[in-house]
Design an enzyme around this catalytic site. Structure first.
Site, PDB file in Angstrom:
ATOM      1  CE  LYS A  23      -2.058   3.031   1.926  1.00  0.00           C
ATOM      2  NZ  LYS A  23      -1.778   4.418   1.478  1.00  0.00           N
ATOM      3  CD  GLU A  38      12.189   0.010   8.390  1.00  0.00           C
ATOM      4  OE1 GLU A  38      12.011   0.668   7.353  1.00  0.00           O
ATOM      5  OE2 GLU A  38      12.953  -0.954   8.460  1.00  0.00           O
ATOM      6  CB  CYS A  69      12.916   8.803   8.543  1.00  0.00           C
ATOM      7  SG  CYS A  69      13.981   7.609   7.724  1.00  0.00           S
ATOM      8  CD  GLU A  84       9.677  12.787  11.571  1.00  0.00           C
ATOM      9  OE1 GLU A  84       8.500  12.398  11.633  1.00  0.00           O
ATOM     10  OE2 GLU A  84      10.603  12.085  11.107  1.00  0.00           O
TER      11      GLU A  84
HETATM   12  P1  NAD Z   1       2.062   8.489   7.440  1.00  0.00           P
HETATM   13  O1  NAD Z   1       2.149   7.725   8.709  1.00  0.00           O
HETATM   14  O2  NAD Z   1       1.090   9.604   7.364  1.00  0.00           O
HETATM   15  O3  NAD Z   1       1.698   7.538   6.216  1.00  0.00           O
HETATM   16  C1  NAD Z   1       2.494   6.424   5.880  1.00  0.00           C
HETATM   17  C2  NAD Z   1       1.618   5.398   5.183  1.00  0.00           C
HETATM   18  O4  NAD Z   1       0.637   4.929   6.090  1.00  0.00           O
HETATM   19  C3  NAD Z   1       0.858   5.925   3.961  1.00  0.00           C
HETATM   20  O5  NAD Z   1       0.869   4.933   2.954  1.00  0.00           O
HETATM   21  C4  NAD Z   1      -0.542   6.113   4.506  1.00  0.00           C
HETATM   22  O6  NAD Z   1      -1.549   6.010   3.523  1.00  0.00           O
HETATM   23  C5  NAD Z   1      -0.627   4.942   5.455  1.00  0.00           C
HETATM   24  N1  NAD Z   1      -1.676   5.072   6.475  1.00  0.00           N
HETATM   25  C6  NAD Z   1      -2.235   6.185   6.978  1.00  0.00           C
HETATM   26  N2  NAD Z   1      -3.179   5.860   7.891  1.00  0.00           N
HETATM   27  C7  NAD Z   1      -3.210   4.501   7.971  1.00  0.00           C
HETATM   28  C8  NAD Z   1      -3.952   3.563   8.733  1.00  0.00           C
HETATM   29  N3  NAD Z   1      -4.875   3.947   9.631  1.00  0.00           N
HETATM   30  N4  NAD Z   1      -3.721   2.250   8.544  1.00  0.00           N
HETATM   31  C9  NAD Z   1      -2.797   1.826   7.668  1.00  0.00           C
HETATM   32  N5  NAD Z   1      -2.048   2.670   6.913  1.00  0.00           N
HETATM   33  C10 NAD Z   1      -2.251   3.997   7.062  1.00  0.00           C
HETATM   34  O7  NAD Z   1       3.529   8.979   7.139  1.00  0.00           O
HETATM   35  P2  NAD Z   1       4.036   9.901   5.934  1.00  0.00           P
HETATM   36  O8  NAD Z   1       3.643  11.302   6.230  1.00  0.00           O
HETATM   37  O9  NAD Z   1       3.621   9.283   4.644  1.00  0.00           O
HETATM   38  O10 NAD Z   1       5.607   9.720   6.058  1.00  0.00           O
HETATM   39  C11 NAD Z   1       6.417  10.506   6.850  1.00  0.00           C
HETATM   40  C12 NAD Z   1       6.804   9.781   8.114  1.00  0.00           C
HETATM   41  O11 NAD Z   1       7.493   8.577   7.774  1.00  0.00           O
HETATM   42  C13 NAD Z   1       7.781  10.575   8.947  1.00  0.00           C
HETATM   43  O12 NAD Z   1       7.430  10.457  10.297  1.00  0.00           O
HETATM   44  C14 NAD Z   1       9.111   9.900   8.669  1.00  0.00           C
HETATM   45  O13 NAD Z   1      10.087  10.073   9.661  1.00  0.00           O
HETATM   46  C15 NAD Z   1       8.690   8.486   8.549  1.00  0.00           C
HETATM   47  N6  NAD Z   1       9.712   7.706   7.833  1.00  0.00           N
HETATM   48  C16 NAD Z   1      10.451   6.781   8.544  1.00  0.00           C
HETATM   49  C17 NAD Z   1      11.454   6.063   7.913  1.00  0.00           C
HETATM   50  C18 NAD Z   1      12.278   5.037   8.644  1.00  0.00           C
HETATM   51  O14 NAD Z   1      12.905   4.210   7.992  1.00  0.00           O
HETATM   52  N7  NAD Z   1      12.311   5.041   9.973  1.00  0.00           N
HETATM   53  C19 NAD Z   1      11.706   6.276   6.544  1.00  0.00           C
HETATM   54  C20 NAD Z   1      10.953   7.231   5.871  1.00  0.00           C
HETATM   55  C21 NAD Z   1       9.950   7.932   6.526  1.00  0.00           C
END
Ligand code: NAD
Length: 486
Positions: free
Chosen positions: A180, A255, A288, A383
């Site tokens: 997804k 992650e 991240c 963040e």
């Molecule tokens: P997000 O949590 O808003 O969304 C991530 C994914 O989760 C998207 O595909 C979204 O559609 C999905 N999602 C949203 N609600 C959901 C639910 N209820 N159930 C299942 N899936 C759901 O994050 P974002 O804004 O897309 O990404 C940024 C975040 O990701 C930042 O916090 C960043 O630090 C983190 N990140 C972490 C790493 C790592 O390796 N630790 C790498 C990249 C990004």
């Protein structure tokens, strides 16, 4: 609605990929380009019905894929890597159009790494073995059994790289997958489905469902047939996923976000330290692992800041397709608002703007450095996920470690120091999944990757990925009892 869109000359299917077939939802969502806010296209807006169908397809394909010999699975993963390599130009321009990260980074770093994700896990699969243990003459043999259908949920900041970092080991392990991708950058996941199908991956082994997490996430993560969930994204979403997975006790790999420090000691190579600090604006700060909290030893803070400002203000911000650009746009108008909100609240709380601190024309935010920030302030603790860094000073090594560890996160930490003993001492005390000493972002895929505290649960990479995507089994065999050998 058309089934395809054309992005920079590349045709992208806008539908889901389920059980080896394209399938549309009744509704769509609009995919925008962060470069100029233009509409890239209308993408199938998944509903729980498509999410459930994707899990059913993954379940149906599982027994046969799990039983496929390792060498054959590895061969197909290498064929996917070949397909990625053939389409690096197309994948790069589509990804840049969709998420705004630099075209040159996609071409030279990110997409080759996407191919490498498949090659690495294919090769690692063939090497995966454990020494047997002996107990009173009994052999204990450890094996990695494929766990089952796996749901992989990914963010927009490095869409294909982060997706394949999960897809490759899950497939190598013998699991089937429902991917997804994030709704702000859905396109390269659709291209990956094409590439995988052309590489001979059997129908249903990889499925892609498009849509909003809030609308289809729960149908995926609460499904009893799903045996693994790997998620990269934010802490609030991780909490929702964990709650949704709890009734089935589905194992999770999370992650998550970070607020990582860069510790600059007076004995460091100052040019290197400044380069490391300026590098944190990469991908417009949407990384991240970014070391967004710069901690500098008091005695060199003035000189460090002077050199930092000189370098940072020389960065070229603009169209990410331009080879000369250093910083592109931020992903979405909502993200831009969020970033500016953090900065304005920090300023109201007393922060001093050293550079930046404002939006620019279009979807761009000026690279920002804030100082005079309190350790317990929002800007130091939360963040931002934009090109916003804070600078604090410290007097002693002890204080540096205290500040570095002083958030709820623990994803990474970077040290700039010329003293090897100090590097070892400090790194021992840091709470972080990765510590970089006089470098940043370099990482071997054999090594564990993940975060401590709110930055994540579990580790992936090398054998750790197989530990997560598999059910480990210990087969204990007695030395006697055989009737078929002499
Ligand atoms: P997000 O949590 O808003 O969304 C991530 C994914 O989760 C998207 O595909 C979204 O559609 C999905 N999602 C949203 N609600 C959901 C639910 N209820 N159930 C299942 N899936 C759901 O994050 P974002 O804004 O897309 O990404 C940024 C975040 O990701 C930042 O916090 C960043 O630090 C983190 N990140 C972490 C790493 C790592 O390796 N630790 C790498 C990249 C990004």
């Amino acid at each position: 609605m058309p089934d395809h869109i054309t992005v920079a000359g590349v045709t992208v299917d806008t539908r889901h990929w389920i059980g080896g077939q394209r399938l549309a939802s009744p509704g769509t969502f609009t995919d925008l380009s962060p470069i100029d806010g233009s509409v890239l296209g209308e993408i199938s807006r998944g509903t729980p019905a498509e999410a459930t169908a994707a899990v059913a397809a993954a379940k149906a394909a599982f027994p046969s894929w799990a039983a496929t010999p390792r060498a054959e699975r590895a061969r197909i993963l290498h064929a996917i890597a070949d397909g990625v390599e053939k389409r690096i130009e197309e994948l790069s321009i589509v990804e840049t159009s969709d998420n705004g990260a630099l075209l040159r980074s996609h071409r030279r770093g990110v997409m080759p790494r996407v191919a490498h994700n498949f090659r690495f896990f294919a090769d690692w699969l063939l090497k995966l073995e454990h020494e047997d243990f002996e107990t009173r003459g009994h052999t204990n043999h450890v094996s990695w059994d494929p766990a089952g259908p796996s749901v992989l949920i990914t963010p927009w900041n490095a869409p294909l790289m982060l997706a394949t970092w999960k897809v490759a080991p899950a497939l190598a392990a013998g699991n089937t997958v429902v991917l997804k991708p994030a709704e702000w950058s859905p396109l390269t996941a659709s291209l990956l489905a094409d590439i995988a199908a052309q590489a001979g991956l059997p129908a249903g082994v990889l499925n892609v469902v498009q849509g909003y997490g809030a609308e289809i996430g729960d149908a995926l993560t609460s499904h009893p047939d799903v045996r693994r969930i790997s998620f990269t994204g934010s802490v609030p979403t991780a909490r929702r996923i964990a709650a949704s997975a709890a009734p089935n006790l589905t194992p999770l790999s999370l992650e998550l976000g970070g607020k990582s420090p860069l510790l600059v000691f007076a004995d460091a190579d100052l040019d290197l330290a400044v380069d490391l600090a300026v590098e944190q604006y990469d991908n417009a700060g949407q990384v991240c692992l970014a070391a967004t909290r710069i901690l500098v030893e008091e005695s060199i803070a003035e000189e460090f800041t002077r050199r930092f400002v000189e370098k940072a203000t020389a960065l070229k911000q603009g169209d990410p397709r331009d080879e000369a650009t250093d910083i592109g746009p931020n992903i979405h108008p909502r993200q831009l608002e969020k970033i500016d909100g953090f900065v304005q609240r920090a300023v109201e709380a007393g922060a001093r703007v050293v550079i930046g601190g404002h939006r620019k024309e279009g979807q761009y935010y000026a690279p920002t450095l804030l100082t005079d920030v309190a350790q317990d302030s929002e800007i130091v603790q939360e963040e931002v996920f934009g090109p916003v860094l804070t600078l604090q000073t410290f007097a002693t090594e002890e204080e540096a470690v205290h500040l570095a560890n002083g958030t709820r996160f623990g994803l990474a930490a970077t040290l700039a120091t010329g003293d090897r003993e100090r590097a070892e001492r400090v790194s021992d005390q840091l709470v972080a999944g990765t510590v970089w000493v006089n470098c940043f972002f370099v990482r071997d895929l054999q090594a564990p990757f993940g975060g401590s505290r709110l930055s994540g649960v579990g580790r992936e990479g090398g054998t750790w990925s197989f530990d997560f995507y598999c059910d480990l089994k210990n087969t204990v065999t007695a030395p006697n009892g055989w009737n078929n050998h002499g």
